[in-house]
Write a protein that holds these residues in place. Sequence first.
Motif, short mmCIF file in Angstrom:
data_model
loop_
_atom_site.label_atom_id
_atom_site.label_comp_id
_atom_site.label_asym_id
_atom_site.label_seq_id
_atom_site.Cartn_x
_atom_site.Cartn_y
_atom_site.Cartn_z
N VAL A 18 0.84 -1.20 0.00
CA VAL A 18 0.00 0.00 0.00
C VAL A 18 0.88 1.25 0.00
CG1 VAL A 18 -1.86 1.24 1.14
CG2 VAL A 18 -1.77 -1.26 1.30
N PHE A 19 0.69 2.06 -1.03
CA PHE A 19 1.41 3.32 -1.14
C PHE A 19 0.40 4.46 -1.14
CE2 PHE A 19 4.77 0.59 -2.54
CZ PHE A 19 5.95 1.28 -2.28
N ALA A 20 0.82 5.62 -0.62
CA ALA A 20 0.04 6.85 -0.70
C ALA A 20 0.91 7.90 -1.36
CB ALA A 20 -0.40 7.31 0.68
N LEU A 21 0.30 8.65 -2.26
CA LEU A 21 1.00 9.71 -2.97
C LEU A 21 0.44 11.04 -2.48
CD1 LEU A 21 3.15 9.95 -5.24
CD2 LEU A 21 1.26 10.03 -6.88
N ASP A 22 1.30 11.87 -1.89
CA ASP A 22 0.83 13.14 -1.35
C ASP A 22 1.98 14.15 -1.36
OD1 ASP A 22 -1.77 14.02 0.50
OD2 ASP A 22 0.05 15.16 0.97
N ARG A 23 1.65 15.40 -1.68
CA ARG A 23 2.67 16.44 -1.77
C ARG A 23 3.17 16.89 -0.40
NH1 ARG A 23 0.45 20.34 -6.72
NH2 ARG A 23 0.59 18.74 -8.35
N ASP A 24 2.48 16.47 0.65
CA ASP A 24 2.90 16.82 2.02
C ASP A 24 3.04 15.54 2.84
OD1 ASP A 24 3.34 17.85 4.53
OD2 ASP A 24 1.69 19.28 4.48
N PRO A 25 4.14 14.81 2.65
CA PRO A 25 4.30 13.52 3.35
C PRO A 25 4.25 13.64 4.86
CG PRO A 25 5.89 13.73 1.56
CD PRO A 25 5.25 15.07 1.72
N GLU A 26 4.76 14.74 5.39
CA GLU A 26 4.76 14.90 6.85
C GLU A 26 3.34 14.93 7.39
OE1 GLU A 26 6.43 17.98 10.28
OE2 GLU A 26 7.22 18.07 8.23
N ARG A 27 2.47 15.70 6.73
CA ARG A 27 1.08 15.75 7.15
C ARG A 27 0.41 14.39 6.95
NH1 ARG A 27 -4.04 17.44 3.79
NH2 ARG A 27 -2.89 15.94 2.53
N ALA A 28 0.71 13.75 5.82
CA ALA A 28 0.13 12.44 5.53
C ALA A 28 0.49 11.43 6.62
CB ALA A 28 0.61 11.94 4.17
N HIS A 29 1.76 11.41 7.02
CA HIS A 29 2.18 10.49 8.08
C HIS A 29 1.45 10.79 9.39
CE1 HIS A 29 5.23 7.98 6.25
NE2 HIS A 29 5.82 9.03 5.72
N SER A 30 1.18 12.06 9.65
CA SER A 30 0.50 12.43 10.90
C SER A 30 -0.95 11.94 10.93
CB SER A 30 0.53 13.95 11.08
OG SER A 30 -0.37 14.61 10.20
N LEU A 31 -1.53 11.70 9.76
CA LEU A 31 -2.92 11.23 9.68
C LEU A 31 -3.02 9.72 9.69
CD1 LEU A 31 -4.23 13.74 6.98
CD2 LEU A 31 -4.67 13.80 9.44
N LEU A 32 -1.91 9.04 9.46
CA LEU A 32 -1.91 7.58 9.48
C LEU A 32 -1.68 7.08 10.91
CD1 LEU A 32 0.30 7.02 6.31
CD2 LEU A 32 -2.10 6.35 6.54
N PRO A 33 -2.21 5.92 11.27
CA PRO A 33 -1.98 5.39 12.62
C PRO A 33 -0.50 5.12 12.85
CG PRO A 33 -3.73 4.19 11.48
CD PRO A 33 -3.06 5.04 10.46
N PRO A 34 -0.04 5.25 14.09
CA PRO A 34 1.37 4.93 14.39
C PRO A 34 1.71 3.51 13.95
CG PRO A 34 0.32 6.00 16.26
CD PRO A 34 -0.78 5.70 15.28
N GLY A 35 2.83 3.36 13.28
CA GLY A 35 3.26 2.05 12.83
C GLY A 35 2.56 1.54 11.60
N SER A 36 1.77 2.38 10.94
CA SER A 36 1.05 1.94 9.74
C SER A 36 2.04 1.54 8.66
CB SER A 36 0.15 3.07 9.22
OG SER A 36 -0.40 2.73 7.97
N PRO A 37 1.77 0.43 7.94
CA PRO A 37 2.66 -0.01 6.87
C PRO A 37 2.50 0.78 5.57
CG PRO A 37 0.83 -1.52 7.04
CD PRO A 37 0.67 -0.54 8.17
N VAL A 38 1.59 1.74 5.54
CA VAL A 38 1.39 2.54 4.33
C VAL A 38 2.64 3.37 4.06
CG1 VAL A 38 0.02 4.36 3.24
CG2 VAL A 38 -1.09 2.66 4.71
N ALA A 39 3.18 3.22 2.85
CA ALA A 39 4.39 3.97 2.47
C ALA A 39 3.98 5.23 1.73
CB ALA A 39 5.28 3.11 1.59
N VAL A 40 4.42 6.39 2.20
CA VAL A 40 4.03 7.67 1.61
C VAL A 40 5.14 8.18 0.70
CG1 VAL A 40 3.30 10.04 2.06
CG2 VAL A 40 2.64 8.20 3.65
#
Length: 271
Positions: free
Chosen positions: A32-54
């Motif tokens: 699972v990948f996520a594409l976002d221009r603001d990775p820092e914000r994206a990581h803050s919205l994902l649960p801690p330890g989420s395997p989603v790669a931004v």
Amino acid sequence: MEIVQKLLVVGCGNMGAALAAGFAAAHPAAEVFALDRDPERAHSLLPPGSPVAVRRTQAELAGWQPDLVILALKPQVLGSALAELIPLLRSALVISVAAGVGLARLSQLLDGHRRLVRAMPNLPVVVGQGMTTLYADSPAAVDVAACAAVFNAVGQAAWVASEGLIDAATAIAGSGPAYFFALVEQLAKAGEAEGLPAELALHLASQTFIGAASLLQQDGRPAAALKAAVCSPRGTTEAGLGALEQPDALPRAVAASVRAAHQRAVELAGA
């Protein structure tokens, strides 16, 4: 074997993050990948330890081809964002959660891509209790199953028979959580007006609605039957409902709210 092995979510805001994280948790073998221009914000919205790669840019996904793509972008940025993504999406099922963007317009933006689904999830997907409405033109069974894999991971999903019904469903499920929050807010204010401390009134209103929703989900009886079960003849609930269900009270307000939301959804679709 998983139906969806490689998922890409384009736009990792509240909705995109919830869908990506929910799917990743339910399908740990998938990439699972996520594409976002603001990775820092994206990581803050994902649960801690989420395997989603931004990732910030498409270039960082070079050589990787998703089999399902969720477009979790605002409608006004779809045009500029999708042009550069077309090569990445060519062989994928594409699900759009952009409000008001029909399949015909989406296909046009994606250079004629036809393997498309419109989805309207609501905010409770964030806590795994979402309700998503789906539509596609004669979807293949494998694509229906792929949609189930995604949206059943964050709640429930239902298909509508025509694209126009997406707008009506949006007025119920998409906007419905806000109606619920408004009712909690107003019930708490009414409690204050009757002399309850503000904090207690809000706690009573919130937990009462949460408990009632859980009862509706687990009991099996329809809402009308459960409503009747709360009432005692000539009791407090009957008196309260008598005021609430006057023709110019709750019935009129709810119908007006849904009609206004539906009309606005239609306007956005035609914009």
